[in-house]
Each structure stands twice: as C-alpha cells, then as structure tokens.
Design a protein around this motif. Structure first.
Motif, PDB file in Angstrom:
ATOM      1  N   ILE A  78       0.521  -1.163  -0.354  1.00 27.05           N
ATOM      2  CA  ILE A  78       0.055   0.123   0.309  1.00 27.05           C
ATOM      3  C   ILE A  78       0.908   0.801  -0.124  1.00 27.05           C
ATOM      4  O   ILE A  78       1.821   1.325   0.422  1.00 27.05           O
ATOM      5  N   ALA A  79       0.542   1.994  -0.632  1.00 26.03           N
ATOM      6  CA  ALA A  79       1.628   3.011  -1.676  1.00 26.03           C
ATOM      7  C   ALA A  79       0.920   4.075  -1.125  1.00 26.03           C
ATOM      8  O   ALA A  79       0.013   4.241  -1.834  1.00 26.03           O
ATOM      9  N   GLY A  80       1.961   5.431  -0.786  1.00 26.87           N
ATOM     10  CA  GLY A  80       1.212   6.818  -0.437  1.00 26.87           C
ATOM     11  C   GLY A  80       1.892   7.746  -1.462  1.00 26.87           C
ATOM     12  O   GLY A  80       2.733   8.118  -1.088  1.00 26.87           O
ATOM     13  N   GLY A  81       1.850   7.988  -2.852  1.00 19.93           N
ATOM     14  CA  GLY A  81       2.598   8.826  -3.477  1.00 19.93           C
ATOM     15  C   GLY A  81       4.152   8.184  -3.394  1.00 19.93           C
ATOM     16  O   GLY A  81       3.585   7.396  -4.133  1.00 19.93           O
ATOM     17  N   VAL A 114       3.434  -0.957   3.947  1.00 18.07           N
ATOM     18  CA  VAL A 114       3.666   0.679   3.805  1.00 18.07           C
ATOM     19  C   VAL A 114       4.007   1.051   3.846  1.00 18.07           C
ATOM     20  O   VAL A 114       4.600   1.936   4.872  1.00 18.07           O
ATOM     21  N   CYS A 115       3.426   2.638   3.045  1.00 23.92           N
ATOM     22  CA  CYS A 115       4.932   3.077   2.846  1.00 23.92           C
ATOM     23  C   CYS A 115       4.616   4.181   2.227  1.00 23.92           C
ATOM     24  O   CYS A 115       3.275   4.637   0.991  1.00 23.92           O
ATOM     25  N   VAL A 132       0.200   6.975   5.968  1.00 21.79           N
ATOM     26  CA  VAL A 132       1.089   5.542   6.959  1.00 21.79           C
ATOM     27  C   VAL A 132       0.419   5.072   8.452  1.00 21.79           C
ATOM     28  O   VAL A 132      -0.170   3.765   8.099  1.00 21.79           O
ATOM     29  N   GLU A 133      -0.081   6.468   9.151  1.00 19.50           N
ATOM     30  CA  GLU A 133      -0.403   5.960  10.054  1.00 19.50           C
ATOM     31  C   GLU A 133      -2.335   5.821  10.128  1.00 19.50           C
ATOM     32  O   GLU A 133      -2.746   4.483  10.372  1.00 19.50           O
ATOM     33  N   ARG A 138       3.847  -3.790   8.044  1.00 21.06           N
ATOM     34  CA  ARG A 138       5.162  -3.222   8.338  1.00 21.06           C
ATOM     35  C   ARG A 138       5.088  -1.340   7.732  1.00 21.06           C
ATOM     36  O   ARG A 138       4.725  -1.796   6.620  1.00 21.06           O
ATOM     37  N   THR A 139       5.766  -0.978   8.613  1.00 24.72           N
ATOM     38  CA  THR A 139       5.896   0.851   7.473  1.00 24.72           C
ATOM     39  C   THR A 139       6.975   1.071   7.255  1.00 24.72           C
ATOM     40  O   THR A 139       8.063   1.121   8.819  1.00 24.72           O
TER      41      THR A 139
END
Length: 243
Positions: free
Chosen positions: A126-129, A213-214, A220-221, A238-239
């Motif tokens: 799961i990625a953000g940007g 998750v990154c 992430v939170e 894992r973050t």
C-alpha cells in the motif's frame, strides 16, 4: 573494502557503514516532478527489496548535504527522487544532477521493511505518493526471482499523471502473473484513502498477508490503523514513513 557474502549486508568499518563513490550512469524521467537516477557503484554489495541508501553531496566549497532514499531497483542501485518545492537536495537531483557526476552512497540500510522471496505468504503493498519506490523494488525483485507469490498493490496518488512507474506497472500486471494493481486518485475523487478502499482492494485478514505500507506519516498511520481495525495481525504490518 571486503563485503559480507550475504546480499544486503555489507561489512562495516569500525561499526559504521562506509561511504562509496558512485557516478550517475543514466536518468529515467518518471513524472513531471520525479525521476529515477541509475548509479554506477563498482563495489555495490547488493541489497534486499525495501532497503534504503544514504546519499551525500559535496559542493565545491566543501558544504555537504545528506539524505536517505529508498532503493527502487531489484539489482544494482537506482533511486527515484521526487522534487519538493523549497527542498535543498531534491531540486538539485531532479533538475541539475547529470550523467557521470560523482556522489557518495552508504548502505544498504534496513532489515525490517524488506520482502524475502523465501516467504510464501501473500503480499499486500500500500503506497502513498512516492512511497511506491521501495514497494516497486519488491515488485521488480519478485519478477527477477521468478517468484509466484501473490502480490497486490494499492496505490494512492493525487492524479493519474502523478503516478510513478505507471507504464511499467501496466506492463507488469499484463506479464507478471499474480500481480494486481489498484489506484486511488485522491484529487480526482475528492477524498483520501479510507476503510472501504482497503477492505475492497487489499487481501483479507484470513489470508494472513505480509503487508508493507509506505508514504507520508499521516497516510501510513491512517492505513495501519485501518488494517488493524480490519483484523490484520499488527506484527505482519510493516511501515515506512517520511515527512
């Protein structure tokens, strides 16, 4: 310097990772604000997908700036840098840094946020940007190793034009059996990632997936809290965060 025989674990000098000289060998433009830098590092020891590297720049007057970047590649050393307006280092790396120019690198670093192909559990990314970068290293490593471990990627990004590696991800969904990619375009739809998105597109808890998750800290939170609320085992989530 001699290196450990285990990929991703270079020997240390005096208890510290040592700096290596590197040169920029190639550039690949990813989006209007992000580009991949491909380095020639003659003594690179190898790395595990998910690790990062420290990059140190030295100006002519001796001033130094150092930043950490996730490794994007399955082999060799590539990083993807997104320009941050007002940043000290990223505008230089994305707009000015050129072929054959030297830099120093130190690493690889990190042992928790890594995927190992020997683990048969399904993988949820799961990625953000720009948080896609270390997750892309995992996707590339999976393909390079011939692994058939089921992978799912949920990629939250503002617009389709902001998606890093979009063309490659399309090819990999077509060619890499067992890889699924879903996008959330937050600016297009007008809201951020939420419980319904994760519940719909991520592996269910009963599959006991390894989750990576990154992205930015708030992203992430939020995602980690959603995963735990959906019943995922916290130790399997894992973050990696930035910002």
């Amino acid at each position: 310097m001699k290196h450990s025989s285990e990929v991703g674990r270079p020997e240390r000098s005096g208890g510290r990772l040592t700096w290596r000289r590197a040169e920029l060998a190639a550039i690949r433009q990813e989006t209007a604000t992000a580009r991949t830098l491909i380095f020639d590092v003659p003594d690179w020891p190898g790395h595990l997908p998910g690790q990062h590297v420290d990059v140190r720049l030295t100006a002519a007057d001796g001033y130094q700036a150092q930043r950490s970047y996730s490794i994007a590649s399955a082999a060799g050393l590539e990083i993807t840098v997104q320009r941050l307006d007002g940043g000290e280092v990223s505008p230089y790396l994305t707009d000015m840094y050129d072929i054959s120019w030297p830099v120093e690198v130190r690493g690889p670093v990190g042992g928790w946020f890594v995927w190992r192909q020997s683990d048969p559990a399904p993988v949820q990314l799961i990625a953000g940007g720009s948080g896609i970068v270390p997750l892309m290293a995992m996707i590339r490593a999976r393909a390079a190793s011939g692994s058939r471990t089921p992978f799912r990627l949920l990629y939250s990004v503002r617009t389709p034009e902001d998606a890093i590696y979009a063309d490659e991800l399309r090819r990999r969904v077509r060619d890499d059996g067992g890889l699924d990619v879903q996008y959330i375009h937050t600016r297009v739809r007008g809201k951020r990632i939420g419980l319904v998105d994760v519940n719909t597109h991520a592996w269910p808890k009963d599959f006991a997936p390894n989750v990576f998750v990154c992205g930015p800290t708030g992203f992430v939170e939020t995602v980690a809290d959603i995963l735990v609320a959906l019943g995922h085992e916290p130790s399997r989530v894992r973050t990696e965060r930035f910002g």
